[in-house]
Design a protein around this motif. Structure first.
Motif, PDB file in Angstrom:
ATOM      1  N   PHE A   5     -17.991 -47.319 -64.293  1.00 40.31           N
ATOM      2  CA  PHE A   5     -17.921 -45.705 -65.025  1.00 40.31           C
ATOM      3  C   PHE A   5     -17.688 -44.609 -63.762  1.00 40.31           C
ATOM      4  O   PHE A   5     -16.775 -43.875 -64.077  1.00 40.31           O
ATOM      5  CB  PHE A   5     -19.243 -45.479 -65.585  1.00 40.31           C
ATOM      6  CG  PHE A   5     -19.145 -45.916 -67.038  1.00 40.31           C
ATOM      7  CD1 PHE A   5     -18.228 -45.409 -67.995  1.00 40.31           C
ATOM      8  CD2 PHE A   5     -19.932 -47.239 -67.248  1.00 40.31           C
ATOM      9  CE1 PHE A   5     -18.401 -46.019 -69.151  1.00 40.31           C
ATOM     10  CE2 PHE A   5     -20.077 -47.639 -68.699  1.00 40.31           C
ATOM     11  CZ  PHE A   5     -18.949 -47.211 -69.603  1.00 40.31           C
ATOM     12  N   LYS A  21     -28.913 -46.473 -71.054  1.00 40.45           N
ATOM     13  CA  LYS A  21     -28.296 -47.067 -72.253  1.00 40.45           C
ATOM     14  C   LYS A  21     -27.946 -48.400 -71.896  1.00 40.45           C
ATOM     15  O   LYS A  21     -27.704 -49.357 -72.703  1.00 40.45           O
ATOM     16  CB  LYS A  21     -27.133 -46.363 -72.719  1.00 40.45           C
ATOM     17  CG  LYS A  21     -27.356 -45.174 -73.696  1.00 40.45           C
ATOM     18  CD  LYS A  21     -26.104 -44.642 -74.307  1.00 40.45           C
ATOM     19  CE  LYS A  21     -25.657 -45.377 -75.535  1.00 40.45           C
ATOM     20  NZ  LYS A  21     -26.398 -45.314 -76.706  1.00 40.45           N
ATOM     21  N   PHE A  23     -24.881 -49.513 -70.348  1.00 42.07           N
ATOM     22  CA  PHE A  23     -23.781 -49.458 -70.193  1.00 42.07           C
ATOM     23  C   PHE A  23     -23.339 -49.886 -68.610  1.00 42.07           C
ATOM     24  O   PHE A  23     -23.505 -48.997 -67.933  1.00 42.07           O
ATOM     25  CB  PHE A  23     -22.931 -48.325 -70.460  1.00 42.07           C
ATOM     26  CG  PHE A  23     -22.880 -48.022 -72.206  1.00 42.07           C
ATOM     27  CD1 PHE A  23     -23.999 -48.789 -72.986  1.00 42.07           C
ATOM     28  CD2 PHE A  23     -22.092 -47.154 -72.884  1.00 42.07           C
ATOM     29  CE1 PHE A  23     -23.931 -48.412 -74.151  1.00 42.07           C
ATOM     30  CE2 PHE A  23     -22.244 -46.893 -74.025  1.00 42.07           C
ATOM     31  CZ  PHE A  23     -23.085 -47.381 -74.923  1.00 42.07           C
ATOM     32  N   ASN A  25     -20.123 -51.497 -67.653  1.00 35.43           N
ATOM     33  CA  ASN A  25     -18.694 -51.318 -67.493  1.00 35.43           C
ATOM     34  C   ASN A  25     -18.137 -50.752 -68.677  1.00 35.43           C
ATOM     35  O   ASN A  25     -18.459 -50.963 -69.726  1.00 35.43           O
ATOM     36  CB  ASN A  25     -18.373 -52.675 -67.278  1.00 35.43           C
ATOM     37  CG  ASN A  25     -18.114 -53.190 -65.658  1.00 35.43           C
ATOM     38  OD1 ASN A  25     -18.081 -52.392 -64.857  1.00 35.43           O
ATOM     39  ND2 ASN A  25     -18.959 -54.340 -65.694  1.00 35.43           N
ATOM     40  N   PRO A  26     -17.100 -49.919 -68.365  1.00 36.59           N
ATOM     41  CA  PRO A  26     -16.640 -49.141 -69.447  1.00 36.59           C
ATOM     42  C   PRO A  26     -15.634 -50.298 -70.368  1.00 36.59           C
ATOM     43  O   PRO A  26     -15.102 -51.291 -69.698  1.00 36.59           O
ATOM     44  CB  PRO A  26     -15.526 -48.068 -68.815  1.00 36.59           C
ATOM     45  CG  PRO A  26     -15.168 -48.812 -67.425  1.00 36.59           C
ATOM     46  CD  PRO A  26     -16.379 -49.734 -67.066  1.00 36.59           C
ATOM     47  N   THR A  50     -14.161 -49.605 -85.121  1.00 36.32           N
ATOM     48  CA  THR A  50     -15.628 -49.712 -84.536  1.00 36.32           C
ATOM     49  C   THR A  50     -15.987 -51.008 -83.800  1.00 36.32           C
ATOM     50  O   THR A  50     -15.520 -52.138 -84.331  1.00 36.32           O
ATOM     51  CB  THR A  50     -16.482 -49.825 -85.789  1.00 36.32           C
ATOM     52  OG1 THR A  50     -16.270 -48.571 -86.541  1.00 36.32           O
ATOM     53  CG2 THR A  50     -17.869 -49.758 -85.602  1.00 36.32           C
ATOM     54  N   GLY A  51     -16.864 -50.725 -82.762  1.00 35.86           N
ATOM     55  CA  GLY A  51     -17.114 -51.955 -81.861  1.00 35.86           C
ATOM     56  C   GLY A  51     -16.380 -52.301 -80.756  1.00 35.86           C
ATOM     57  O   GLY A  51     -16.614 -52.955 -79.702  1.00 35.86           O
ATOM     58  N   GLY A  53     -16.086 -49.370 -78.654  1.00 37.24           N
ATOM     59  CA  GLY A  53     -16.811 -48.339 -77.732  1.00 37.24           C
ATOM     60  C   GLY A  53     -16.145 -46.945 -77.721  1.00 37.24           C
ATOM     61  O   GLY A  53     -16.100 -46.267 -76.924  1.00 37.24           O
ATOM     62  N   GLN A  87     -24.479 -41.656 -86.646  1.00 37.56           N
ATOM     63  CA  GLN A  87     -24.500 -42.605 -85.816  1.00 37.56           C
ATOM     64  C   GLN A  87     -23.665 -41.807 -84.428  1.00 37.56           C
ATOM     65  O   GLN A  87     -24.060 -42.061 -83.387  1.00 37.56           O
ATOM     66  CB  GLN A  87     -23.441 -43.709 -86.308  1.00 37.56           C
ATOM     67  CG  GLN A  87     -23.565 -45.260 -85.663  1.00 37.56           C
ATOM     68  CD  GLN A  87     -22.592 -46.183 -86.491  1.00 37.56           C
ATOM     69  OE1 GLN A  87     -22.802 -46.042 -87.759  1.00 37.56           O
ATOM     70  NE2 GLN A  87     -21.711 -46.531 -85.546  1.00 37.56           N
ATOM     71  N   GLU A  91     -25.322 -41.306 -80.662  1.00 33.98           N
ATOM     72  CA  GLU A  91     -24.663 -41.908 -79.483  1.00 33.98           C
ATOM     73  C   GLU A  91     -24.401 -40.755 -78.804  1.00 33.98           C
ATOM     74  O   GLU A  91     -24.569 -40.731 -77.484  1.00 33.98           O
ATOM     75  CB  GLU A  91     -23.287 -42.505 -79.982  1.00 33.98           C
ATOM     76  CG  GLU A  91     -22.567 -43.286 -78.880  1.00 33.98           C
ATOM     77  CD  GLU A  91     -22.889 -44.350 -78.685  1.00 33.98           C
ATOM     78  OE1 GLU A  91     -24.116 -45.320 -78.929  1.00 33.98           O
ATOM     79  OE2 GLU A  91     -22.174 -45.263 -77.667  1.00 33.98           O
ATOM     80  N   MET A 214     -17.988 -55.267 -78.163  1.00 36.82           N
ATOM     81  CA  MET A 214     -18.661 -55.097 -77.033  1.00 36.82           C
ATOM     82  C   MET A 214     -19.745 -56.214 -76.957  1.00 36.82           C
ATOM     83  O   MET A 214     -20.231 -56.807 -77.828  1.00 36.82           O
ATOM     84  CB  MET A 214     -19.502 -53.665 -77.252  1.00 36.82           C
ATOM     85  CG  MET A 214     -18.596 -52.637 -77.588  1.00 36.82           C
ATOM     86  SD  MET A 214     -17.431 -52.278 -76.103  1.00 36.82           S
ATOM     87  CE  MET A 214     -18.575 -52.751 -74.536  1.00 36.82           C
ATOM     88  N   ILE A 217     -23.048 -56.217 -78.851  1.00 37.72           N
ATOM     89  CA  ILE A 217     -23.221 -56.471 -80.085  1.00 37.72           C
ATOM     90  C   ILE A 217     -23.525 -57.755 -80.475  1.00 37.72           C
ATOM     91  O   ILE A 217     -22.636 -58.599 -80.137  1.00 37.72           O
ATOM     92  CB  ILE A 217     -22.113 -55.896 -80.960  1.00 37.72           C
ATOM     93  CG1 ILE A 217     -21.729 -54.458 -80.762  1.00 37.72           C
ATOM     94  CG2 ILE A 217     -22.200 -56.177 -82.347  1.00 37.72           C
ATOM     95  CD1 ILE A 217     -20.779 -53.620 -81.138  1.00 37.72           C
TER      96      ILE A 217
END
Ligand code: AMP
Length: 224
Positions: A5, A21, A23, A25-26, A50-51, A53, A87, A91, A214, A217
């Motif tokens: 990132f 959070k 995270f 890696n992008p 969705t899913g 990112g 949602q 986020e 991702m 998930i």
């Protein structure tokens, strides 16, 4: 530290929030969309489900670019459902870290008086369903003249639910210079029409199927 990132030009404050959070890696859509939004003032069509990112892909640059506590709404995110509005708000709030940005959802079924109160106190990022946003515009309580960023999230779902006329009416209200992002899993003609009418030479970014899910998930299914 989230080196992947960091290379995208994200501030220390947001990197901290990303680390919190988990995270590291992008995702592919984030790697493509974030630098484009941070460096170039381009409109973007992101063909992503969705899913992938996609929320963080537009939320991170918004967080980086918006002023703290401006006296007007700076960004508008339109979503097809109240669930997605909530949602997206959650986020954005978890990604903004310490930055003082007021992020609020607006959807039908929630008390209008409560929403009017929030608008009076000030909102930086309004996330809502088209019907309620239009209602608040008609009541002259939600003002879009200073909106700099507009995001249409799950545009094809808004089409399926019959919301595109409301979306167009809302977009017609925004007269100043704006940057617009449109996310959609598919690109039917009606969505292309909207992009032609309201977007300025958009860059088209598509996420391939194998890049979809991702790692955070977990997927389960039950045979019934
Ligand atoms: P979305 O496609 O925006 O609905 O995001 C799907 C899920 O992936 C959400 O729970 C995000 O918090 C999560 N997510 C988004 N970006 C990343 C990332 N770079 N690393 C790990 N998880 C992520």
């Amino acid at each position: 530290m989230s080196a992947g990132f960091k290379a995208l030009g994200i501030s220390e404050r947001t990197l901290k929030a990303l680390e919190k959070k988990g995270f590291t890696n992008p995702s592919p859509i984030q790697a493509q969309v974030i630098p484009l939004l941070l460096e170039a003032e381009r409109d973007i069509i992101g063909q992503a489900q969705t899913g992938t990112g996609k929320t963080a892909a537009f939320a991170i640059p918004l967080i980086e670019k918006l002023e703290e506590s401006a006296p007007f709404i700076q960004a508008l995110v339109l979503t097809p459902t109240r669930e997605l509005a909530l949602q997206v708000c959650t986020e954005i709030i978890s990604l903004k870290g310490e930055k003082r940005l007021r992020v609020e959802p607006f959807y039908g079924g929630q008390s209008i008086h409560e929403q009017l109160g929030k608008l009076r106190r000030g909102v930086d990022i309004a996330v809502g369903t088209p019907g309620r946003i239009l209602d608040l515009i008609d009541r002259k309580t939600l003002k879009l003249q200073n909106v700099r960023y507009v995001v249409l999230d799950e545009a094809d779902e808004m089409l399926n639910m019959g919301f595109l006329e409301d979306v167009e009416t809302i977009l017609e209200e925004i007269h100043g210079e704006k940057q617009m992002l449109l996310f959609s899993a598919t690109m039917p003609d009606r969505i292309k029409q909207i992009s032609k009418r309201f977007m300025n030479n958009p860059e088209h970014i598509a996420v391939k199927k194998e890049q979809l899910t991702m790692e955070t998930i977990e997927q389960l299914f039950y045979a019934v």
